[in-house]
Structures are given as C-alpha cells and as structure tokens.
Design a protein around this motif. Structure first.
Motif, mmCIF file in Angstrom:
data_model
loop_
_atom_site.group_PDB
_atom_site.id
_atom_site.type_symbol
_atom_site.label_atom_id
_atom_site.label_comp_id
_atom_site.label_asym_id
_atom_site.label_seq_id
_atom_site.Cartn_x
_atom_site.Cartn_y
_atom_site.Cartn_z
ATOM 1 N N ASP A 98 74.059 -3.955 -89.565
ATOM 2 C CA ASP A 98 73.148 -4.734 -90.411
ATOM 3 C C ASP A 98 71.972 -3.888 -90.892
ATOM 4 O OD1 ASP A 98 72.320 -6.981 -91.745
ATOM 5 O OD2 ASP A 98 71.271 -7.844 -90.027
ATOM 6 N N ARG A 99 72.279 -2.764 -91.534
ATOM 7 C CA ARG A 99 71.208 -1.859 -91.958
ATOM 8 C C ARG A 99 70.230 -2.512 -92.929
ATOM 9 N NH1 ARG A 99 72.997 3.359 -94.578
ATOM 10 N NH2 ARG A 99 74.763 2.115 -95.320
ATOM 11 N N VAL A 100 70.702 -3.481 -93.652
ATOM 12 C CA VAL A 100 69.820 -4.133 -94.626
ATOM 13 C C VAL A 100 68.669 -4.864 -93.953
ATOM 14 C CG1 VAL A 100 71.057 -6.339 -94.721
ATOM 15 C CG2 VAL A 100 69.868 -5.505 -96.760
ATOM 16 N N SER A 101 68.756 -5.085 -92.631
ATOM 17 C CA SER A 101 67.724 -5.844 -91.922
ATOM 18 C C SER A 101 66.547 -4.991 -91.474
ATOM 19 C CB SER A 101 68.333 -6.555 -90.703
ATOM 20 O OG SER A 101 68.706 -5.607 -89.714
ATOM 21 N N TYR A 102 66.617 -3.655 -91.663
ATOM 22 C CA TYR A 102 65.473 -2.848 -91.237
ATOM 23 C C TYR A 102 65.083 -1.843 -92.321
ATOM 24 C CZ TYR A 102 68.879 0.766 -89.644
ATOM 25 O OH TYR A 102 69.879 1.712 -89.560
ATOM 26 N N ASP A 103 63.779 -1.554 -92.386
ATOM 27 C CA ASP A 103 63.230 -0.584 -93.326
ATOM 28 C C ASP A 103 62.955 0.765 -92.674
ATOM 29 O OD1 ASP A 103 63.105 -2.300 -95.604
ATOM 30 O OD2 ASP A 103 61.328 -3.261 -94.758
ATOM 31 N N HIS A 104 62.842 0.762 -91.352
ATOM 32 C CA HIS A 104 62.552 1.997 -90.632
ATOM 33 C C HIS A 104 63.398 2.034 -89.369
ATOM 34 C CE1 HIS A 104 59.052 2.669 -93.220
ATOM 35 N NE2 HIS A 104 58.821 1.379 -93.086
ATOM 36 N N LEU A 105 64.028 3.171 -89.128
ATOM 37 C CA LEU A 105 64.832 3.371 -87.924
ATOM 38 C C LEU A 105 64.121 4.402 -87.060
ATOM 39 C CD1 LEU A 105 67.397 3.045 -86.211
ATOM 40 C CD2 LEU A 105 68.458 4.835 -87.611
ATOM 41 N N LEU A 106 63.780 4.001 -85.837
ATOM 42 C CA LEU A 106 63.157 4.895 -84.868
ATOM 43 C C LEU A 106 64.168 5.193 -83.765
ATOM 44 C CD1 LEU A 106 59.696 3.098 -84.444
ATOM 45 C CD2 LEU A 106 60.448 4.640 -86.267
ATOM 46 N N ILE A 107 64.438 6.454 -83.535
ATOM 47 C CA ILE A 107 65.328 6.880 -82.460
ATOM 48 C C ILE A 107 64.462 7.569 -81.413
ATOM 49 C CG2 ILE A 107 67.315 8.283 -81.810
ATOM 50 C CD1 ILE A 107 68.329 7.993 -84.681
ATOM 51 N N GLY A 108 64.250 6.888 -80.301
ATOM 52 C CA GLY A 108 63.446 7.439 -79.217
ATOM 53 C C GLY A 108 64.318 8.195 -78.241
ATOM 54 N N THR A 109 64.092 9.487 -78.107
ATOM 55 C CA THR A 109 64.828 10.306 -77.151
ATOM 56 C C THR A 109 63.832 11.267 -76.531
ATOM 57 O OG1 THR A 109 66.496 12.069 -76.927
ATOM 58 C CG2 THR A 109 65.591 11.729 -79.117
ATOM 59 N N SER A 110 63.747 11.293 -75.219
ATOM 60 C CA SER A 110 62.705 12.075 -74.571
ATOM 61 C C SER A 110 62.742 13.536 -75.002
ATOM 62 C CB SER A 110 62.839 11.968 -73.047
ATOM 63 O OG SER A 110 64.079 12.498 -72.607
ATOM 64 N N LEU A 111 63.925 14.067 -75.260
ATOM 65 C CA LEU A 111 64.074 15.471 -75.623
ATOM 66 C C LEU A 111 64.161 15.629 -77.138
ATOM 67 C CD1 LEU A 111 66.712 16.464 -72.943
ATOM 68 C CD2 LEU A 111 64.232 16.672 -72.819
ATOM 69 N N PRO A 112 63.385 16.527 -77.738
ATOM 70 C CA PRO A 112 63.414 16.685 -79.193
ATOM 71 C C PRO A 112 64.794 17.090 -79.710
ATOM 72 C CG PRO A 112 61.475 17.761 -78.263
ATOM 73 C CD PRO A 112 62.356 17.376 -77.109
ATOM 74 N N TRP A 113 65.127 16.530 -80.853
ATOM 75 C CA TRP A 113 66.354 16.913 -81.568
ATOM 76 C C TRP A 113 66.132 18.244 -82.295
ATOM 77 C CZ3 TRP A 113 67.206 15.384 -87.161
ATOM 78 C CH2 TRP A 113 68.468 15.764 -87.611
ATOM 79 N N LEU A 114 65.037 18.368 -83.015
ATOM 80 C CA LEU A 114 64.700 19.591 -83.743
ATOM 81 C C LEU A 114 63.598 20.331 -82.994
ATOM 82 C CD1 LEU A 114 64.600 18.214 -87.409
ATOM 83 C CD2 LEU A 114 66.552 19.219 -86.179
ATOM 84 N N LEU A 115 63.858 21.582 -82.664
ATOM 85 C CA LEU A 115 62.948 22.427 -81.915
ATOM 86 C C LEU A 115 62.493 23.603 -82.789
ATOM 87 C CD1 LEU A 115 65.041 22.590 -78.638
ATOM 88 C CD2 LEU A 115 62.711 21.683 -78.752
ATOM 89 N N PRO A 116 61.484 24.363 -82.353
ATOM 90 C CA PRO A 116 61.212 25.629 -83.029
ATOM 91 C C PRO A 116 62.489 26.456 -83.135
ATOM 92 C CG PRO A 116 59.471 25.145 -81.464
ATOM 93 C CD PRO A 116 60.529 24.103 -81.254
#
Length: 555
Positions: free
Chosen positions: A339-357
């Motif tokens: 139901d993507r139409v029901s949200y304007d912002h998607l927050l993915i909380g993960t303790s470890l960063p996906w993108l690093l230096p």
C-alpha cells in the motif's frame, strides 16, 4: 504498598490509543488516569523477581493532548512528589499532522548530578530540559533509539562498584554484566536519570538493539559465535540480554493489536512467574534466530517506519552470508511495498549504516571477500582476524544484502506511487553525516538519503575522527578501489557522496515531515557560559526544488 521502581515510559501512541510501561516493587494493578477522564489498567506480570505492566489506554481522541497520572493499587505514584517537571502528557496525532521524528544511538548513562561528565553533556538530558522549560513548544512526536541503549560490556564506575558488592569481579565476565538481575541495574542507571525519566514519560519512543546491548561485535561471524559459545559465561549473558530486551524495550514497540495476539505476551501474563516462558523464548531465539522477529512496523499518519533488526537476524555462514535471513528479508520487502500510496515518507531504521565512508565500505567488502575464501585460506584467516579487530560488520560486509537493500529502495521509490523520500536512519559509528546515493541504472524518483546520528552520549577518539574524515576523501576512494580489486569485489549498484558532515559530539537528528516535504536538523548538546543547550549545527530541506534534483551517474 507497591512502589514505582522505573517508568512510566510512554511507548506506543496512535490517534486513539497508547501504551504506558512501568516496573513496580511488587504485584499490583497499574492504572493510567488521563485528565480527560480516559483510563487504562493492567495487572503486573513477573519475570525473575521483577514486576512489570504495559498499560493500554484506549478511547483517545485524535489531535488532542491530555496529562496523565499513574496509580498502583489506587495510590498515585506519578508524578513524583515535588517533581520539577511539567505533567507528563499523551498527545494523539491527527491523521494529516506534521510528524517530528528525533533519532540517535549509543548512550552511556549520565553520571549522577554534580559529578563531572567524562564525555560531555547528554543530548537526551538536554532535550528533556528544553521541553520542560517550554512545554507548549516544539517537541518530537516520537523518539527513535537506534541501538546501544545500555552497555552490557562497558559499565560505569558506579555499576562496577555495585557488581563488586554482588560477586567477585576477578571471575569472568569481570566487570561486565552477567545475568538478568545485572541487566535490570543497567536500565535503572540509565532510565532513572531524572531528565531522561521524565522525557520518556512524555515523548513516545521506539527502540531496536545493537551489539553493546549484548556485547561488542555481537554476531560478527559464524566463527565468532562458535568461539563465544565455548565461553563459560556467554550463554547466560545472551539469554539474559534477550530476555531483558524483550521486557524493557521490545514490548513497548508493539501496537495494542499485536500485543493482543502475541502468544509469548499472553503466556508471560498468565503465568504466576513468566521467567521460564521468557527464557524458553530466548533459547529459541539463540538456537534458531529465523524463528523470532524483532523487527517491526509503525505508521505515523503518512509516515511509515520500519525498524529492522540488523543483529540477531543475520545469516553467518560465509557462503550464504546475509544481514537478514530470508524470512526477515521477505518481511521487509512486504512492508516496504504494501500500500505505497498510503505513505509519503518511508523511514528504514537500522542500527548499522547502509552507506558508509567510501574507504570503510570498500574495506568491509574486501574483508568479506577474503573471509569467504576469494584469496585462499591464509587470507581468509587474516580477514576474520581483521573483521573482529576493526568491527568490519556493517551492511557493506554483507555485499548481497547491501545490493538487495539498494534494489528494494529503488523499487519502493519509483513509479506513480513513490513516496517523496526514502530515508535510512542509523547510528553506531559515533558521528553524524548525510550521504546521498545515485544509481547506475534504474534509480528511484524519491529522494533517498542515509541519515546517520551517533552518539547521544558517548565519545570517539581523535584518531577515529581523523579516520572517518579521511574515509570520504578522494585519496581514500582510490585506496578503497585497490582493496576492492584485490578482493575481486563486485561493484555495488550505487555510488554515493556525503552531503553533510561528518559531525562529532553528543547529538540528535530531527526530521520534520509534513505532506511531501521533509526537513532535517542536527543538534548538539554543548555547554556555554555554564548552561547546556542543544545547538543547531545543520538544518536543510530534503525535498522540493532546492532539496532534490533527480540524477543518475554514468558508467
């Protein structure tokens, strides 16, 4: 008479309901009485000689606010007598309201008042003081605690003294936490801090664990797990850590409807002593991590939050190494795309960063290649030793999972139902930064960012500060590419650049989400002229013409 040992913590809140968590000194009926006449009540349940209740409060009106009090067996125990703080409140948001999300990770308990703080002002204490001074001013609608809420392996001097009075610290695990009772002491030390106690009573919170909630480098690799299982004290430590996390953090993450159908919650509440039921659950989580789900979903109006377990859900077999087991990965995909139409912002909380230096990312991918044997057995042994010593175990160290998350984000952020933003919220690395990915092909329409904020109250050595700054440099990128070639690493589907930071200090990020607009603010706790305040270090629009220009990178 029952006393309030810890809490209240305001946990789940939506437009019509809330849950309030308490720990009490004895069995009793816990009741929440709101100023608008709404009440909620629950009997305590017992775990390992401690008594808890999660009180549901239903029948609330969206878009309203009311103060509340807590009673145990009819006697008022909250607010505390002569408390210097305003009344604790439950604010139920309207469906189309602006949502403010504050987040961070890594918090050592603040020392007692009057003692010098070795790592500087606590960002949560400072946030509490600001809200208390202006109760009608801006405040977060939810506080996301992204790991290392307690440190089982790095205890304070006060806790070490308490442990020494309980057992001989010359015996393993020394001044680290050993069992459930000692875990409860960590939560008392952290959450009885007066400012934090009041803050958590009036701002809803969501939490997920990271390694220090159990031990540094928890679940780094299959050989790490094998080595730890041979340690005499490890099993009790792990089971106690999972049991206490379920009680003190995980229960409050769940919506009332989920709690009503949760078999473990029902079994613990129905038992005169739920210790055995909870311990059996922890044993199951240890033996078969895929059988237990710690991840969860929360919706705040048109903002969807997915808190992802990036510790216990791992597949550690080198040939099939993954950050998320297949069931967990499928759950995440379903929640992202439903139901993507029901949200304007998607927050993915993960303790470890996906993108690093860049250098850190390439070093982790290279090390993962060595460990799975790309350069032979000798390099594999070197890679495992390096992985443990240098903490090379973020998403980059699970290359297939890194790519899978990139592909899922691109799918979620594309097409007519795409949200305005897809934001990955992380902590762990004891500094803050913003990074923006660009896809080689098939990138999303949504603005995608990695938002990393850490620590809330901790420190980072100067040499690590230098390393993280250097990690973003052109020289570091060139060095990283050489490592990737040596490891025969596949190129990831995205490139990225840092667009903010790195920032060092005790800090919090706050997202303000309204309609399809998003604004980000980074604040640090600083002492000036004898007063501690949250100082805005950076503020930016994430959407709109000034905030987002869709772009691609070429081969």
């Amino acid at each position: 008479m029952a006393d309030l040992r810890l809490g209240p913590l305001l946990r789940y809140v939506d437009g019509s309901s809330a849950t309030v968590w308490v720990e009490t000194s004895r069995p009793c009926a816990a009741e929440v009485r709101c100023s608008d006449g709404v009440r909620g009540e629950a009997r305590t349940f017992q775990v390992a000689g401690h008594y808890y209740a999660l009180v549901p409060v239903d029948g609330l009106t969206p878009g309203t606010e009311r103060s509340y009090e807590v009673f145990l067996d009819g006697t008022r125990v909250w607010p505390l007598p002569d408390a210097p703080f305003p009344p604790s409140v439950i604010h139920t948001p309207a469906a189309d309201a602006t949502v403010r999300v504050a987040f961070g990770s890594c918090r050592w308990a603040a020392p007692p008042e009057g003692e010098k703080d070795p790592v500087g002002p606590d960002a949560l204490d400072t946030l509490a003081a600001r809200i208390a001074a202006d109760p009608d001013g801006e405040r977060p609608d939810v506080l996301l605690l992204l790991g290392d809420q307690v440190y089982a392996d790095e205890t304070s001097p006060a806790t070490r003294a308490w442990l020494a009075a309980r057992r001989d610290l010359r015996e393993p695990p020394g001044d680290q936490v050993a069992d459930y009772e000692e875990y409860t002491h960590l939560y008392y030390e952290s959450w009885l801090d007066p400012e934090v106690r009041w803050l958590l009573s009036t701002v809803p919170s969501c939490a997920i664990f990271d390694d220090h909630d159990i031990i540094d480098d928890w679940n780094t690799s299959a050989s790490w797990v094998e080595d730890m299982r041979a340690v005499s004290w490890w099993r009790e430590r792990l089971l106690s850590g999972l049991m206490s996390y379920w009680v003190y953090q995980h229960l409050g993450n769940l919506a009332p409807a989920e709690l009503a159908t949760d078999p473990l919650y029902a079994a613990v509440r129905q038992s005169p002593d739920g210790t055995d039921e909870l311990r059996a659950f922890a044993c199951k989580a240890d033996a078969d991590p895929a059988a237990v789900r710690w991840s969860y979903r929360r919706d705040f109006g048109r903002v969807r939050l997915l808190m992802v377990d990036s510790r216990a859900a791992r597949v550690l077999d080198e040939a099939n190494r993954a950050m998320l087991d297949p069931g967990e990965a499928e759950w995440l995909r379903e929640q992202v795309l439903a139901d993507r139409v029901s949200y304007d912002h998607l927050l993915i909380g993960t303790s470890l960063p996906w993108l690093l230096p860049h250098l850190v990312h390439d070093a982790e991918a290279w090390d993962a290649a060595l460990c799975r044997g790309e350069r032979g057995a000798r390099w594999a042994r070197f890679g495992e030793d390096l992985r443990r010593k240098a903490d090379l175990e973020h998403w980059a160290a699970f290359p297939k999972s890194f790519t899978a998350l990139a592909d899922l984000i691109a799918e979620a952020g594309s097409g007519p139902e795409a949200p305005a933003t897809v934001l990955v919220l992380s902590g762990d690395v004891h500094h803050a930064y913003v990074a923006e990915p660009k896809w080689y092909t098939g990138g999303p329409d949504a603005r995608v960012l990695q938002l990393t904020c850490s620590p809330v109250h901790n420190s980072v050595p100067r040499w690590i500060r230098f390393g993280f700054r250097f990690g973003w440099s052109a020289t570091a990128r060139a060095l990283g590419r050489r490592l990737a070639r040596h490891g025969r690493c596949e190129r990831p589907p995205v490139s990225w650049r840092h667009t903010g930071g790195p920032w060092f200090g005790n800090q919090l990020m706050t997202l303000t989400l309204s309609g399809r607009s998003a604004r980000l603010r980074l604040e640090q706790a600083r002492e000036t002229d004898g007063r501690v305040r949250l100082r805005t270090v950076s503020e930016s629009e994430l959407t709109g013409e000034s905030g987002h220009k869709k772009s691609r990178i070429t081969r």
